[in-house]
Design a protein around this motif. Structure first.
Motif, PDB file in Angstrom:
ATOM      1  N   LEU A 260       0.841  -1.101   0.010  1.00  0.00           N
ATOM      2  CA  LEU A 260      -0.111  -0.030  -0.042  1.00  0.00           C
ATOM      3  C   LEU A 260       0.752   1.414   0.020  1.00  0.00           C
ATOM      4  O   LEU A 260       2.002   1.391   0.497  1.00  0.00           O
ATOM      5  N   ASN A 261       0.451   2.252  -0.744  1.00  0.00           N
ATOM      6  CA  ASN A 261       1.127   3.474  -0.644  1.00  0.00           C
ATOM      7  C   ASN A 261       0.869   4.152   0.786  1.00  0.00           C
ATOM      8  O   ASN A 261      -0.117   3.804   1.396  1.00  0.00           O
ATOM      9  N   ASP A 262       1.516   5.547   0.899  1.00  0.00           N
ATOM     10  CA  ASP A 262       1.423   6.003   2.253  1.00  0.00           C
ATOM     11  C   ASP A 262      -0.188   6.382   2.651  1.00  0.00           C
ATOM     12  O   ASP A 262      -0.473   6.300   3.857  1.00  0.00           O
ATOM     13  N   ASN A 263      -0.844   6.973   1.620  1.00  0.00           N
ATOM     14  CA  ASN A 263      -2.269   7.501   1.822  1.00  0.00           C
ATOM     15  C   ASN A 263      -3.072   6.104   2.023  1.00  0.00           C
ATOM     16  O   ASN A 263      -3.950   6.242   2.947  1.00  0.00           O
ATOM     17  N   GLU A 264      -3.020   5.365   1.213  1.00  0.00           N
ATOM     18  CA  GLU A 264      -3.686   4.099   1.514  1.00  0.00           C
ATOM     19  C   GLU A 264      -3.553   3.213   2.910  1.00  0.00           C
ATOM     20  O   GLU A 264      -4.481   3.209   3.741  1.00  0.00           O
ATOM     21  N   GLU A 265      -2.313   3.448   3.451  1.00  0.00           N
ATOM     22  CA  GLU A 265      -1.703   2.767   4.461  1.00  0.00           C
ATOM     23  C   GLU A 265      -2.255   3.699   5.916  1.00  0.00           C
ATOM     24  O   GLU A 265      -2.522   3.193   6.990  1.00  0.00           O
ATOM     25  N   LYS A 334       9.185  -2.149   2.422  1.00  0.00           N
ATOM     26  CA  LYS A 334       8.954  -0.452   2.641  1.00  0.00           C
ATOM     27  C   LYS A 334       9.338  -0.091   4.003  1.00  0.00           C
ATOM     28  O   LYS A 334       9.546   1.039   4.017  1.00  0.00           O
TER      29      LYS A 334
END
Length: 353
Positions: A260-265, A334
């Protein structure tokens, strides 16, 4: 975190696990010797003292790197100098490693009794449900009930082996015709035993979360002590086959998975999922990484639908295995861990009685 003085040998599954109350766990061809060799090779190039059955193992011959998980195989590893056994195998209550644990050997892996217990999807789901963690509605289907035709089933559902291995044998069933064909095949193959797990199908996004045990870790060059189970970044799954993420032995996870990218996470749903997965890890008495597969329903609410006491640990340490990242290895990258760094951190959580 220290691996000083550790001489580690990796073991693989040499024989099928025994049936438990008529329930069988399918055996992976090769018994995880491939991922065991990935682990051994990666640790060796990190200057970890790795004990191998072959004095000069060939890089592409898996069994040069790993010992069978039999009493004789483990004893052989110890005779060659190993003081720590990495349990890259399926565990159960009376697994041969229990004898050596009682003699003071260190291990990397779960407690064999707890691993055998929580390999049972039904028992694990009931434990999570009893502790108010979200699991999908499910029921058991015995061979007798299936042949009698007495079970009322609501579609769509997912059929699974109770003691499964990844997505092997897992099938989405949309109607009565598929139900009869799939369940008949599952019972006739005699790979899963006398009872099948039926679970409500969740149509939303799927993520998988690796939970790490408490301990000391090296993260971004700093030592960190974790008092409780904690989660690596979530990995989302896509390109499902007939509603199910394909088995990694068929499709390499790098082709259908991404961290997941930072926003999703940062979303509230994922952050809550991390808390729930860490709590699940504590409930099952984890001593090594576990992997929990989670999926959202039609309203976007996530459920913990599969807890794996032995996550896949393949990795691209050998040239001919360059595409063999595991979901855990993808997640670890990550937080700055390449595959060897991930393994070194897992090894540092070795334990003994």
């Amino acid at each position: 975190m220290t691996n000083a003085g550790i001489k580690v040998a990796i073991v693989y599954q040499a024989h099928p696990a025994p049936a438990v109350k008529g329930i069988l766990k399918p055996t992976k061809p090769g018994g995880y010797a491939d991922s065991g060799a990935d682990i051994a090779y990666a640790l060796k190039i990190q200057q970890i003292n790795v004990i191998t059955p072959a004095p000069n193992p060939y890089v592409d011959k898996d069994t040069d790197w790993v010992f069978p998980d039999t009493e004789h195989g483990i004893a052989h590893a110890i005779e060659k100098g190993a003081n720590c056994i990495w349990l890259n195998t399926v565990l159960y209550a009376d697994h041969p490693i229990a004898t050596f644990l009682n003699r003071g050997i260190q291990v990397v892996g779960q407690h064999p009794v707890l691993s055998g217990m929580y390999d049972d999807k039904w028992l694990t789901a009931e434990l999570l449900k009893d502790n108010e963690l979200p699991v999908p509605p499910a029921e058991l289907l015995s061979y007798e009930a299936f042949t009698a035709g007495t079970k009322k089933v609501h579609f769509p559902i997912v059929a699974k082996p109770i003691r499964g291995r990844g997505s092997e044998g897992v099938a989405l069933i949309r109607n009565k015709q598929e139900y009869h064909a799939v369940i008949t095949d599952m019972f006739q193959t005699d790979r899963y035993g006398t009872t099948i797990y039926l679970e409500k199908y969740l149509p939303g996004e799927e993520v998988t979360i690796t939970v790490m045990p408490p301990g000391e870790y090296q993260i971004h060059g700093k030592k960190e002590k974790k008092e409780l189970p904690w989660c690596l970044p979530a990995v989302k799954r896509f390109n499902h086959h007939n509603g199910i993420a394909p088995y990694n032995g068929t499709v390499a996870v790098i082709h259908n998975s991404a961290v997941l990218n930072d926003n999703e996470e940062a979303s509230m749903a994922i952050q809550q999922l991390y808390q729930q997965c860490a709590q699940a890890g504590k409930l099952v008495g984890m001593k090594a990484p576990i992997r929990i597969d989670c999926r959202a329903d039609e309203n976007g609410n996530y459920f913990l639908f599969d807890l794996n006491m032995k996550p896949n640990m393949t990795g691209p340490s050998r040239l001919h295995r360059h595409d063999q990242d595991s979901l855990t290895a993808l997640a670890a990258r990550k937080i700055g861990w390449d595959y060897p760094s991930l393994l070194e951190n897992i090894l540092a959580q070795h334990w003994g009685l």
